[in-house]
Design a protein around this motif. Structure first.
Motif, short mmCIF file in Angstrom:
data_model
loop_
_atom_site.label_atom_id
_atom_site.label_comp_id
_atom_site.label_asym_id
_atom_site.label_seq_id
_atom_site.Cartn_x
_atom_site.Cartn_y
_atom_site.Cartn_z
N ALA A 1 6.90 6.14 13.23
CA ALA A 1 7.88 6.29 14.30
C ALA A 1 9.23 6.68 13.71
O ALA A 1 9.41 6.69 12.49
N THR A 2 10.19 6.99 14.59
CA THR A 2 11.51 7.41 14.13
C THR A 2 12.16 6.36 13.23
O THR A 2 12.96 6.69 12.36
N TRP A 3 11.80 5.09 13.44
CA TRP A 3 12.39 4.01 12.63
C TRP A 3 11.64 3.76 11.33
O TRP A 3 12.14 3.04 10.45
N SER A 4 10.47 4.34 11.17
CA SER A 4 9.62 4.02 10.02
C SER A 4 10.18 4.48 8.67
O SER A 4 10.14 3.72 7.70
N PRO A 5 10.66 5.74 8.55
CA PRO A 5 11.15 6.16 7.22
C PRO A 5 12.23 5.24 6.68
O PRO A 5 12.18 4.81 5.52
N SER B 1 0.81 -1.22 0.00
CA SER B 1 0.00 0.00 0.00
C SER B 1 0.84 1.27 0.00
O SER B 1 0.38 2.33 -0.44
N PHE B 2 2.09 1.19 0.46
CA PHE B 2 2.93 2.38 0.51
C PHE B 2 3.20 2.94 -0.88
O PHE B 2 3.33 4.15 -1.06
N ALA B 3 3.28 2.07 -1.86
CA ALA B 3 3.57 2.51 -3.23
C ALA B 3 2.30 2.82 -4.02
O ALA B 3 2.38 3.32 -5.15
N ILE C 1 8.98 2.74 5.30
CA ILE C 1 8.43 3.51 4.18
C ILE C 1 9.31 3.42 2.94
O ILE C 1 8.84 3.06 1.85
N LYS C 2 10.58 3.73 3.08
CA LYS C 2 11.47 3.73 1.91
C LYS C 2 11.62 2.35 1.27
O LYS C 2 11.55 2.24 0.05
N PRO C 3 11.78 1.28 2.05
CA PRO C 3 11.86 -0.05 1.42
C PRO C 3 10.59 -0.46 0.70
O PRO C 3 10.64 -1.24 -0.26
N ASN C 4 9.44 0.05 1.15
CA ASN C 4 8.17 -0.34 0.53
C ASN C 4 7.71 0.60 -0.58
O ASN C 4 6.71 0.31 -1.26
N ASP C 5 8.40 1.72 -0.76
CA ASP C 5 8.06 2.66 -1.84
C ASP C 5 9.35 3.13 -2.50
O ASP C 5 9.68 4.31 -2.52
N LYS C 6 10.10 2.17 -3.01
CA LYS C 6 11.47 2.40 -3.47
C LYS C 6 11.58 3.39 -4.63
O LYS C 6 12.61 4.05 -4.78
N ASN C 7 10.58 3.49 -5.44
CA ASN C 7 10.69 4.29 -6.65
C ASN C 7 10.18 5.73 -6.50
O ASN C 7 10.13 6.48 -7.46
N SER C 8 9.82 6.11 -5.29
CA SER C 8 9.29 7.46 -5.07
C SER C 8 10.42 8.43 -4.70
O SER C 8 11.41 8.05 -4.08
N THR C 9 10.23 9.67 -5.10
CA THR C 9 11.10 10.76 -4.67
C THR C 9 10.23 11.97 -4.40
O THR C 9 9.46 12.39 -5.27
#
Length: 355
Positions: free
Chosen positions: A192-196, A180-182, A200-208
């Motif tokens: 949380a502080t560990w989430s980004p 769902s992140f992507a 988040i980043k591992p699950n939406d790798k192609n976003s900027t």
């Protein structure tokens, strides 16, 4: 955790340093087998206030130091925020969504505008994480369950969200939730502080530049966390404390954890330096996520509920209740009945407690 509990019960060898994650921490620290770290010179006044009840046992002893304070905000997809709220600026969004009443009303607008295709949150369990973190009322008081008092307003709010159709039916930490992140179906996620870095980043790798971070309606909270403690039977206690001291109670350790793992630190002093936590992130549209956590979210933390030795059993029963609410088609469900079932489940596992 099971190996640690078995070793403690059997009186066998224990590690010099033990990690205690939040889900089973209450049960472990209730055991009278940990060093009081104030004996080693740790001053509670130097540690972030919200961490103290999460690291202190029933005897008032500080038995652990947080590896990375897990204060949490609300991550959001900027494109969807701009489409449905007219802005992707975190401070403007906080004005639009100051509390949960506003969140639900805006969610109804999103549902109408999107034809029911876009949701405010992925599911009831993510909403519950936020609500749970904003109430420090203990689950157990004087050996009696206090669940009806604590859970009734939260569950009523979850049912309200379900009836309004503003939360989806996904469950956290499942393949569909990860995917769902992507996607473009869900606007907000607890963060949380560990989430980004780790979610988040591992699950939406192609976003900027797609993501943003804000303080949630009702205030910032803690989600997760792990402490390190020293068993009383540890063979190398002084060395164990030197390890903990360098990693989590020194400036060099704080810098190392920040730079290599993107961890935050337990010491208040690291937050007094304006630029100690500062790292503009293109993934988050150039927003300084580190500084947002340190200067906006951390200072607005809600008080934390103290951990207790029945957390595992209580949270397991609550998890079943959350799944029940999440799977209800239209929210036509009795909160009183669900809470009674939670109490029944807990008492079946922990008969020494009273209703």
């Amino acid at each position: 955790a099971k190996k640690l509990q078995t070793a403690i019960a059997a009186g066998s060898d224990l590690p010099d340093v033990a990690w205690m994650e939040i889900s089973y921490r209450g049960k472990l620290i209730s055991l009278d087998c940990w060093e009081d770290l104030t004996k080693y010179g740790v001053d509670k006044e130097n540690i972030l206030d919200f961490l103290i009840p999460l690291s202190t046992n029933e005897r008032g002893e500080l038995v652990g130091i947080e590896v990375s304070p897990a204060f949490a905000g609300l991550a959001y997809k900027r494109d969807l925020a701009k489409e449905y709220f007219g802005t992707d600026d975190p401070h403007e969004l906080q004005k639009i969504l100051p509390d949960w009443d506003a969140f639900i009303e805006k969610g109804k607008e999103v549902k109408q505008k999107s034809g029911g295709k876009v949701f405010m949150l992925t599911g009831v369990d993510d909403a519950f994480l936020l609500l749970k973190g904003q109430d420090a009322t203990p689950f157990v008081i004087d050996n009696k369950l206090n669940l009806k008092t604590v859970l009734t307003p939260m569950f009523n709010r979850l049912v309200e969200m379900t009836k309004a159709g503003i939360v989806d039916k996904l469950q956290r930490d499942t393949p569909n939730w990860n995917a769902s992140f992507a996607e473009s179906k869900h606007i907000f996620y607890s963060c949380a502080t560990w989430s980004p870095t780790y979610v988040i980043k591992p699950n939406d790798k192609n976003s900027t530049g797609r993501w943003g971070l804000m303080t949630p309606p009702g205030g910032a909270i803690a989600i997760g966390g792990t402490i390190v403690g020293i068993p009383k039977k540890a063979k190398n206690k002084e060395a164990a404390f030197e390890y903990i001291k360098w990693n989590y109670l020194s400036l060099n350790g704080a810098k190392s954890n920040r730079d290599h793992l993107e961890y935050f630190n337990t010491m208040k002093s690291t937050y007094e330096d304006e630029n100690f936590y500062s790292k503009p992130d293109e993934f988050f549209g150039g927003q300084d996520v580190f500084k947002t956590f340190a200067k906006e979210i951390a200072p607005n933390m809600a008080p934390s509920r103290p951990v207790n030795k029945y957390d595992q059993e209580i949270n397991s029963a609550i998890s079943i209740a959350i799944t029940t609410i999440n799977s209800s088609k239209d929210g036509n469900i009795s909160v009183d009945d669900i809470i009674k079932k939670v109490e029944d489940d807990v008492l079946a596992k922990v008969p020494e407690l009273e209703r």
